[in-house]
Scaffold this motif. Sequence first.
Motif, PDB file in Angstrom:
ATOM      1  N   HIS A 156       1.606  43.873   8.503  1.00 58.82           N
ATOM      2  CA  HIS A 156       1.008  45.196   8.666  1.00 58.82           C
ATOM      3  C   HIS A 156       2.106  46.231   8.879  1.00 58.82           C
ATOM      4  N   TRP A 157       1.774  47.446   8.547  1.00 58.56           N
ATOM      5  CA  TRP A 157       2.742  48.547   8.642  1.00 58.56           C
ATOM      6  C   TRP A 157       2.679  49.187  10.025  1.00 58.56           C
ATOM      7  N   CYS A 165       7.725  47.297   8.230  1.00 60.12           N
ATOM      8  CA  CYS A 165       6.702  46.355   7.762  1.00 60.12           C
ATOM      9  C   CYS A 165       6.792  45.133   8.664  1.00 60.12           C
ATOM     10  N   GLY A 201       1.321  41.300  -2.527  1.00 62.28           N
ATOM     11  CA  GLY A 201       1.748  42.455  -1.761  1.00 62.28           C
ATOM     12  C   GLY A 201       2.615  42.099  -0.556  1.00 62.28           C
ATOM     13  N   SER A 211       3.190  52.160   1.894  1.00 63.36           N
ATOM     14  CA  SER A 211       2.406  51.908   0.684  1.00 63.36           C
ATOM     15  C   SER A 211       2.769  50.576   0.048  1.00 63.36           C
ATOM     16  N   HIS A 212       3.930  50.040   0.415  1.00 55.09           N
ATOM     17  CA  HIS A 212       4.369  48.758  -0.107  1.00 55.09           C
ATOM     18  C   HIS A 212       4.181  47.643   0.923  1.00 55.09           C
ATOM     19  N   CYS A 213       3.382  47.913   1.956  1.00 57.79           N
ATOM     20  CA  CYS A 213       3.163  46.928   3.019  1.00 57.79           C
ATOM     21  C   CYS A 213       1.679  46.843   3.346  1.00 57.79           C
ATOM     22  N   PRO A 214       0.869  46.353   2.421  1.00 61.41           N
ATOM     23  CA  PRO A 214      -0.570  46.247   2.686  1.00 61.41           C
ATOM     24  C   PRO A 214      -0.849  45.258   3.815  1.00 61.41           C
TER      25      PRO A 214
END
Length: 239
Positions: A156-157, A165, A201, A211-214
């Motif tokens: 998670h971010w 991340c 992801g 946005s790159h760490c769903p």
Amino acid sequence: MNLFRPALSLGLALAFFVPAPASAYQIDCAILLCLAGGFPPSVPCTRARAEMIRRITPWPIEPPLQIWRCPMHAAFDLPATQRPVAHLYQIAATAAQAPRHPALPPSEAKLVDQLVQVATGEYSDGNQTADADISGPEFDFVRSIRVFSVEIARQHWIGGDNDTCNQSQRVRVGSYGIQGNFGWRGSSVAALPAAFEGLEGWADYSTPDGSHCPGIYKRSVFIEWHDHEGGYGFEQVDY
């Protein structure tokens, strides 16, 4: 022409229709033979595959193939040319040269019976090895089995002053040694097979922003194998 698959189809399809006491049936012999043949469509192979998957379904996670429970040598002491794999080739050669009959000739039926039905007795639950030499390439399909236990894979971010991340993972992989012994060692998400689903992801350390760490949360057991001809098979059980 590879004669191994016809041997399995013929031997398994007929041998399992021979009445036998339930106590004499050994599921690991069926798993071994069906695995080698890519689990051909049949009632015994469907049952063997189901048992293999049941064993890796938490908890506990067991070795999917317990080859030490299928006495390929101790139950019948035979010369090397008459050991299990050689028998399969012999049966296949006979089947390729003659029309198929409703039942195997008595000599061949006896060989198949020795492969898939064993004498009753007590077997250790310990992690042992095969009682016959399986170090040759014809048994590479046993060593191709790998079990990945994804105990936790979380991502998670975290925004704010320390944008990052955040990830946590705990993955183990179980595999077979040269003589069929099964063991576990530490692994990682990065080592999971391409067929594994649910971690799309998963970020690497170069992730530039959220946005790159769903958000991801995954717990799963994944088993993969190759049959005697190299065909790939797998199963994933999420929990």
